[in-house]
Write an enzyme that holds these catalytic residues in place. Structure first.
Site, PDB file in Angstrom:
ATOM      1  N   CYS A  67       0.812  -1.226   0.000  1.00  0.00           N
ATOM      2  CA  CYS A  67       0.000   0.000   0.000  1.00  0.00           C
ATOM      3  C   CYS A  67       0.842   1.271   0.000  1.00  0.00           C
ATOM      4  O   CYS A  67       0.288   2.376   0.047  1.00  0.00           O
ATOM      5  CB  CYS A  67      -0.943  -0.011   1.200  1.00  0.00           C
ATOM      6  SG  CYS A  67      -2.287  -1.192   0.985  1.00  0.00           S
ATOM      7  N   HIS A 118       3.233  -4.123   9.145  1.00  0.00           N
ATOM      8  CA  HIS A 118       2.112  -4.520   8.275  1.00  0.00           C
ATOM      9  C   HIS A 118       1.041  -5.218   9.125  1.00  0.00           C
ATOM     10  O   HIS A 118       0.038  -5.668   8.595  1.00  0.00           O
ATOM     11  CB  HIS A 118       2.548  -5.578   7.261  1.00  0.00           C
ATOM     12  CG  HIS A 118       3.455  -5.114   6.168  1.00  0.00           C
ATOM     13  ND1 HIS A 118       3.307  -3.923   5.518  1.00  0.00           N
ATOM     14  CD2 HIS A 118       4.505  -5.734   5.558  1.00  0.00           C
ATOM     15  CE1 HIS A 118       4.244  -3.829   4.578  1.00  0.00           C
ATOM     16  NE2 HIS A 118       4.977  -4.905   4.577  1.00  0.00           N
ATOM     17  N   GLN A 240      10.421   8.194  -9.233  1.00  0.00           N
ATOM     18  CA  GLN A 240      11.616   8.233 -10.088  1.00  0.00           C
ATOM     19  C   GLN A 240      12.891   8.370  -9.251  1.00  0.00           C
ATOM     20  O   GLN A 240      13.866   7.652  -9.474  1.00  0.00           O
ATOM     21  CB  GLN A 240      11.543   9.411 -11.082  1.00  0.00           C
ATOM     22  CG  GLN A 240      10.519   9.279 -12.186  1.00  0.00           C
ATOM     23  CD  GLN A 240       9.074   9.439 -11.685  1.00  0.00           C
ATOM     24  OE1 GLN A 240       8.823   9.919 -10.575  1.00  0.00           O
ATOM     25  NE2 GLN A 240       8.116   8.999 -12.498  1.00  0.00           N
ATOM     26  N   ARG A 259       8.308  -1.126  -8.842  1.00  0.00           N
ATOM     27  CA  ARG A 259       7.841  -1.768 -10.072  1.00  0.00           C
ATOM     28  C   ARG A 259       7.245  -0.725 -11.009  1.00  0.00           C
ATOM     29  O   ARG A 259       7.879  -0.285 -11.952  1.00  0.00           O
ATOM     30  CB  ARG A 259       6.823  -2.859  -9.683  1.00  0.00           C
ATOM     31  CG  ARG A 259       6.497  -3.855 -10.775  1.00  0.00           C
ATOM     32  CD  ARG A 259       5.399  -4.784 -10.302  1.00  0.00           C
ATOM     33  NE  ARG A 259       4.168  -4.084  -9.944  1.00  0.00           N
ATOM     34  CZ  ARG A 259       3.157  -3.831 -10.771  1.00  0.00           C
ATOM     35  NH1 ARG A 259       3.219  -4.239 -12.008  1.00  0.00           N
ATOM     36  NH2 ARG A 259       2.070  -3.186 -10.352  1.00  0.00           N
ATOM     37  N   GLY A 261       4.671   1.913  -9.648  1.00  0.00           N
ATOM     38  CA  GLY A 261       4.380   3.111  -8.862  1.00  0.00           C
ATOM     39  C   GLY A 261       3.250   3.941  -9.442  1.00  0.00           C
ATOM     40  O   GLY A 261       3.314   5.171  -9.465  1.00  0.00           O
TER      41      GLY A 261
HETATM   42  N1  LIG Z   1       7.939   6.850  -4.264  1.00  0.00           N
HETATM   43  C1  LIG Z   1       6.944   6.085  -4.669  1.00  0.00           C
HETATM   44  N2  LIG Z   1       5.922   6.606  -5.398  1.00  0.00           N
HETATM   45  C2  LIG Z   1       4.896   5.829  -5.823  1.00  0.00           C
HETATM   46  N3  LIG Z   1       4.818   4.495  -5.598  1.00  0.00           N
HETATM   47  C3  LIG Z   1       5.818   3.941  -4.893  1.00  0.00           C
HETATM   48  C4  LIG Z   1       6.908   4.688  -4.386  1.00  0.00           C
HETATM   49  N4  LIG Z   1       7.729   3.846  -3.730  1.00  0.00           N
HETATM   50  C5  LIG Z   1       7.192   2.624  -3.810  1.00  0.00           C
HETATM   51  N5  LIG Z   1       6.038   2.674  -4.510  1.00  0.00           N
HETATM   52  C6  LIG Z   1       5.147   1.562  -4.866  1.00  0.00           C
HETATM   53  O1  LIG Z   1       4.560   1.020  -3.696  1.00  0.00           O
HETATM   54  C7  LIG Z   1       4.343  -0.391  -3.903  1.00  0.00           C
HETATM   55  C8  LIG Z   1       5.098  -1.176  -2.837  1.00  0.00           C
HETATM   56  O2  LIG Z   1       4.403  -0.999  -1.628  1.00  0.00           O
HETATM   57  P1  LIG Z   1       5.068  -1.296  -0.214  1.00  0.00           P
HETATM   58  O3  LIG Z   1       6.236  -0.418  -0.005  1.00  0.00           O
HETATM   59  O4  LIG Z   1       3.970  -1.221   0.768  1.00  0.00           O
HETATM   60  O5  LIG Z   1       5.569  -2.795  -0.371  1.00  0.00           O
HETATM   61  S1  LIG Z   1       5.958  -3.789   0.817  1.00  0.00           S
HETATM   62  O6  LIG Z   1       4.696  -4.478   1.208  1.00  0.00           O
HETATM   63  O7  LIG Z   1       6.511  -3.065   1.937  1.00  0.00           O
HETATM   64  O8  LIG Z   1       6.904  -4.746   0.208  1.00  0.00           O
HETATM   65  C9  LIG Z   1       4.858  -0.702  -5.304  1.00  0.00           C
HETATM   66  O9  LIG Z   1       3.751  -0.565  -6.181  1.00  0.00           O
HETATM   67  P2  LIG Z   1       3.662  -1.278  -7.632  1.00  0.00           P
HETATM   68  O10 LIG Z   1       4.643  -0.539  -8.492  1.00  0.00           O
HETATM   69  O11 LIG Z   1       2.255  -1.053  -8.077  1.00  0.00           O
HETATM   70  O12 LIG Z   1       4.003  -2.717  -7.458  1.00  0.00           O
HETATM   71  C10 LIG Z   1       5.891   0.406  -5.483  1.00  0.00           C
HETATM   72  O13 LIG Z   1       6.222   0.671  -6.830  1.00  0.00           O
END
Ligand SMILES: Nc1ncnc2c1ncn2[C@@H]1O[C@H](COP(=O)(O)OS(=O)(=O)O)[C@@H](OP(=O)(O)O)[C@H]1O
Length: 303
Positions: A67, A118, A240, A259, A261
């Site tokens: 999340c 979590h 990014q 992945r 984001g």
């Molecule tokens: N800076 C930033 N901006 C936007 N999105 C981001 C960012 N950092 C992490 N992510 C996206 O968050 C998803 C991973 O979530 P978590 O950090 O909760 O993962 S975990 O459960 O702790 O392993 C995962 O989403 P998906 O890309 O859809 O897989 C990450 O890409």
């Protein structure tokens, strides 16, 4: 690179290497009816956590898997440690990760400490509520959260892989995934949305305006940050920028964590029937509630 960060990356890499040497059946265990990954959690630590004393000036980040935990963590680490000229400790900050000796090290750290989890509300150490530790809770629309977890299961060695999305979807809907049912977690937190020591923020709100999100978190924590500080924290937390540095900051975990984001990737995997099934589940879990409205389900989860 800061020495603590180097140790953190070594620890994360060790988890991934250990997981690769385990057979799929050895990757999960069940504690009090909930599944956890064996490479990061131990029943002993989960048990020991129950007596963990959190303080009023600690900060807790609560987030269901996928999340936006690591995104919010980046923001909060700057607020809790960097601004105080401290570097985040080398241990993985998830309180349920590791063995009881890691918990002992955490106990030795002075507050404010950043405690990340979590865990379902019911399994969070009771002292967090008793002592009114401030909790930043991050949620994401459940369709994208499911897709993100599916890819993580298949791309990281710490979870068993799924042969099909359909198989994963069934497990997700019935809560047969690590840390339990996302819907159960949402239902419980909905009852605490207005607690004075709780700030619920969504992944989508952070996407919409990261500067506003950072400001909201700082205000909740009572930190009088300047506009430049807020802007700097937001700039360093963009997808990014975090992805570009991820080899250095997160090691092997970073290669699978950052992945896409994005919002809306669910549209590439959900069938119309699965989409409808989740719409109904969301409605029966959070329909007509304040949290349901905050999550803007119809905006983010309808085609
Ligand atoms: N800076 C930033 N901006 C936007 N999105 C981001 C960012 N950092 C992490 N992510 C996206 O968050 C998803 C991973 O979530 P978590 O950090 O909760 O993962 S975990 O459960 O702790 O392993 C995962 O989403 P998906 O890309 O859809 O897989 C990450 O890409």
């Amino acid at each position: 690179m800061d020495e603590n960060r180097k140790k953190f990356v070594q620890e994360v890499d060790k988890v991934f290497d250990t997981a690769r040497d385990r057979a799929p059946v050895e990757l999960l265990f069940t504690h009090k009816g909930v599944q956890y990954p064996t490479t990061v959690c131990t029943p002993e630590n989960l048990q020991a956590l129950e007596g963990f004393e959190a303080n009023k000036d600690d900060v807790m980040l609560v987030s269901y898997p996928k999340c936006g935990t690591n995104w919010a963590l980046q923001i909060l680490q700057e607020m809790v440690y960097t601004l105080a000229n401290k570097s985040p400790p080398p241990d993985i900050p998830m309180i349920e990760f590791g063995t009881p000796d890691k918990l002992e090290r955490l106990k030795q750290q002075p507050s404010p400490r950043l405690l990340v989890t979590h865990l379902h509300y019911d399994y969070i150490p009771k002292s967090v509520f008793k002592n009114k530790t401030k909790k930043v809770v991050v949620f994401r629309n459940p369709k994208d959260a499911a897709v993100s977890l599916f890819y993580f299961c298949n791309n990281s060695p710490i979870f068993p892989s799924y042969s099909t999305w359909d198989e994963f979807f069934q497990d997700y809907m019935s809560g047969k995934v690590c840390w339990g049912s996302y819907f159960d977690s949402l239902i419980t937190w909905n009852k605490h949305l207005d607690d004075e020591d709780v700030l619920i923020i969504t992944y989508e709100e952070l996407q919409e305006n990261l500067v506003v999100g950072v400001k909201q978190i700082a205000e909740f924590l009572g930190l009088p940050l300047t506009q430049d500080q807020i802007q700097g924290i937001a700039n360093r937390a963009t997808f990014q920028n975090m992805k570009a540095k991820s080899n250095e900051t997160h090691g092997q975990f970073g290669q699978v964590l950052f992945r896409k984001g994005d919002i809306g990737d669910w549209k590439n995997l959900f069938s119309p029937a699965q989409s409808q099934e989740m719409d109904e589940k969301f409605k029966s879990s959070l329909g007509g509630t304040k949290l349901g409205a905050k999550m803007k389900y119809d905006v983010h989860c309808k085609a």
